[in-house]
Design a protein around this motif. Structure first.
Motif, short mmCIF file in Angstrom:
data_model
loop_
_atom_site.label_atom_id
_atom_site.label_comp_id
_atom_site.label_asym_id
_atom_site.label_seq_id
_atom_site.Cartn_x
_atom_site.Cartn_y
_atom_site.Cartn_z
N GLY A 61 0.72 -1.21 0.11
CA GLY A 61 -0.05 0.20 0.04
C GLY A 61 0.81 1.39 -0.01
O GLY A 61 1.58 1.46 -0.92
N SER A 62 0.55 2.22 1.06
CA SER A 62 0.90 3.44 1.07
C SER A 62 2.53 3.72 0.69
O SER A 62 2.97 3.13 1.36
CB SER A 62 0.59 4.18 2.28
N SER A 92 -1.80 3.66 -2.08
CA SER A 92 -2.93 3.14 -1.11
C SER A 92 -3.79 2.37 -1.86
O SER A 92 -4.55 1.45 -1.26
CB SER A 92 -3.40 4.50 -0.55
N VAL A 96 -5.39 -1.29 -0.80
CA VAL A 96 -6.58 -1.68 -0.08
C VAL A 96 -7.33 -2.77 -1.08
O VAL A 96 -7.89 -3.81 -0.50
CB VAL A 96 -7.48 -0.46 -0.40
N SER A 109 -2.68 2.40 3.98
CA SER A 109 -3.49 3.54 3.09
C SER A 109 -3.41 4.83 3.62
O SER A 109 -3.33 5.00 4.82
CB SER A 109 -4.81 2.97 3.16
N ASP A 110 -3.50 5.71 2.97
CA ASP A 110 -3.30 7.08 3.21
C ASP A 110 -4.45 7.65 3.65
O ASP A 110 -4.83 8.83 4.20
CB ASP A 110 -2.84 8.20 2.24
N ASN A 132 -9.43 0.41 10.63
CA ASN A 132 -8.41 1.10 10.29
C ASN A 132 -7.71 1.51 11.56
O ASN A 132 -8.09 2.21 12.49
CB ASN A 132 -9.23 2.64 9.75
N THR A 319 -1.42 7.70 8.21
CA THR A 319 -1.49 6.65 7.43
C THR A 319 -1.80 5.42 8.30
O THR A 319 -1.59 5.30 9.23
CB THR A 319 -0.26 6.21 6.57
#
Length: 375
Positions: A61-62, A92, A96, A109-110, A132, A319
Motif C-alpha cells: 500500500g501507501s 494506497s 486496499v 493506506s493514506d 483502520n 496513514t
C-alpha cells in the motif's frame, strides 16, 4: 512453539541522529535526543509480544509510510527472530484492493476505507469488519526558498490564498502582517505542487479546506486543484524545484525537507507561530479526535487540521494499517498482532530519524488495545 518476548526500546540508530539513554533505570520511557536537542520521552509500553505464527507476512500500500515500515520490519525481525514481513509500496489504492482480495495480510493506506470498500472487506474478513489503525504519522512541511528570509510564518488562510493564486507576490501586505520585521522580497510566488496523484496532495488540500475558514473552495483529492504553479514528479521533484527556484513554495513530507535543507514555514493556526518539530507534531496527534467506532480508529482529519491548540503543528499526514478485526486463521492472527504490537512499541524509537513522528503515549495505548482485540 510460541516464544514470548517483551517490547523494549529498540535503538534503531540512523546516521547517529538518534541517541537513547536511561537504560537500566526504573523509568519505563526512553529519553532521546535529535541532533543534541532533548525531546519528549517515547513510551516503550512494555507489553508482551507473542512471537510466532505465520513466518512470512505480506502487506502492501501507501508509499508515504514505506520508510516507517522499513523501521517496523527491522524491529520485528529483532524482536521475533525468524519472522518476516514483506511490504510493497504500490500506493494506497493498490494496497486496499490487495487486502480486500485476500492477497496480502493487511493493507497500508493514506486514508480510511470508503463505505463501499468497508462493505467489501467484510467478505474478506469472514463476515467481520475491517479496522483502520492509524499507525504512521508524517508531518507535511510547507517548504520555500527565499534567500535572506530565515523565518517565515504562514496561516491556513494565507496558504489557501497562495496555492489558489489569490496572493502572487512575497511582499503582499497579508504575508507581511504575519512577518513583522522580515525583509520580504518583491518577488513573484512560484507554487510547486505534486504533478502525480498523491495522498500528500489530498491531505494538504484537506488541510487547506479545514484551516482556511472557507477560503479554499477547490475541494480535495489526490490531484492538485489550485490551478496555479508548476508540477514536480513525486516529493523529490517538488523538493528539487523549490530548492532551485528563488521565490518557490511547495509541500513535501518532512523527510524530504530535511534531506534538502529547505526552509520550512511556521504555521500560525490562531495561537501563535508553531515550528515543525517532533514535539509540535506529537502535540497535534495527541489532541486528535477519533470518529471511528470502537477499535476502528479513524481520525477526524477536519478537526485535526482546523485545530488551534497551542504548540500544535496540525499539518500531519495520517496513514493506516487496514486489518481484519476477525477472520484470520490463528497462525496469521498471531503474527499480524506480533508485528503491529512491535510497530506500536519498539518500532517507534526509529520514527524521527526516518521523517515520522513517534506516537504519543495516549494514542499508543488506544492502538495496543485495538491490536490485542484482533482475532
Amino acid at each position: 512453539m510460541t516464544t514470548k518476548r517483551y517490547a523494549t526500546a529498540l535503538a534503531l540508530v540512523t546516521a547517529g541522529s538518534l541517541v537513547l539513554s536511561g537504560c537500566g533505570s526504573d523509568d519505563n520511557s526512553v529519553r532521546w535526543t535529535l541532533d543534541g536537542a532533548d525531546v519528549a520521552p517515547i513510551p516503550t509500553a512494555s507489553v508482551p509480544v507473542d512471537c510466532g505464527g505465520t513466518q512470512a507476512l505480506s502487506a502492501e500500500g501507501s508509499t508515504a509510510q514505506k520508510g516507517a515500515m522499513d523501521v517496523f520490519v527491522a524491529a520485528y525481525t529483532q524482536q521475533c527472530p525468524g519472522q518476516q514481513l514483506s511490504y510493497t509500496a504500490s500506493g494506497s489504492g493498490a494496497g486496499v484492493k490487495q487486502f480486500i482480495s485476500g492477497i496480502v495480510d493487511f493493507g497500508g493506506s493514506d486514508s480510511p476505507l470508503k463505505d463501499s470498500e468497508a462493505r467489501d472487506a467484510v467478505d474478506r474478513c469472514d463476515g467481520a469488519p475491517a479496522w483502520n489503525l492509524p499507525m504512521v504519522f508524517g508531518p507535511v512541511a510547507v517548504v520555500y526558498r527565499l534567500d535572506g528570509v530565515g523565518e517565515l510564518v504562514l496561516s491556513g488562510e494565507l496558504l489557501a490564498r497562495i496555492f489558489s493564486g489569490a496572493i502572487t507576490r512575497w511582499n503582499d501586505p497579508a504575508i507581511a502582517a504575519l512577518n513583522a520585521g522580515a525583509a520580504l522580497p518583491e518577488l513573484p510566488i512560484t507554487v510547486v505542487y505534486r504533478a502525480d496523484e498523491s495522498g500528500t496532495t489530498d491531505n494538504f488540500q484537506k488541510y487547506l479546506g479545514a484551516a482556511s475558514g472557507g477560503v479554499w473552495d477547490r475541494g480535495a483529492g489526490k490531484t492538485f486543484l489550485g490551478g496555479v504553479g508548476q508540477g514536480g514528479q513525486g516529493s523529490p521533484g517538488v523538493a528539487d524545484a523549490v530548492a532551485l527556484g528563488q521565490g518557490a513554495i511547495g509541500y513535501v513530507e518532512w523527510s524530504f525537507a530535511q534531506d534538502k535543507g529547505l526552509g520550512m514555514a511556521l504555521i500560525d493556526s490562531g495561537s501563535g507561530p508553531v515550528e515543525l518539530s517532533p514535539e509540535s507534531a506529537r502535540t497535534a496527534i495527541g489532541a486528535a479526535e477519533i470518529k471511528g467506532q470502537g477499535n476502528d480508529l479513524v481520525i477526524d482529519l477536519e478537526a485535526l487540521y482546523a485545530s488551534d491548540a497551542p504548540g500544535a503543528y496540525p499539518l500531519v499526514l495520517v496513514t493506516y494499517e487496514i486489518v481484519c478485526s476477525k477472520g484470520y486463521d490463528p497462525q496469521t492472527a498471531q503474527a499480524v498482532k506480533a508485528f503491529l504490537t512491535t510497530a506500536a512499541t519498539a518500532g517507534q524509537a526509529g520514527m524521527t530519524g526516518s521523517g515520522y513522528v513517534p506516537l504519543p503515549e495516549s494514542f499508543q495505548q488506544r492502538l495496543l488495545t485495538a491490536i490485542a482485540a484482533i482475532a
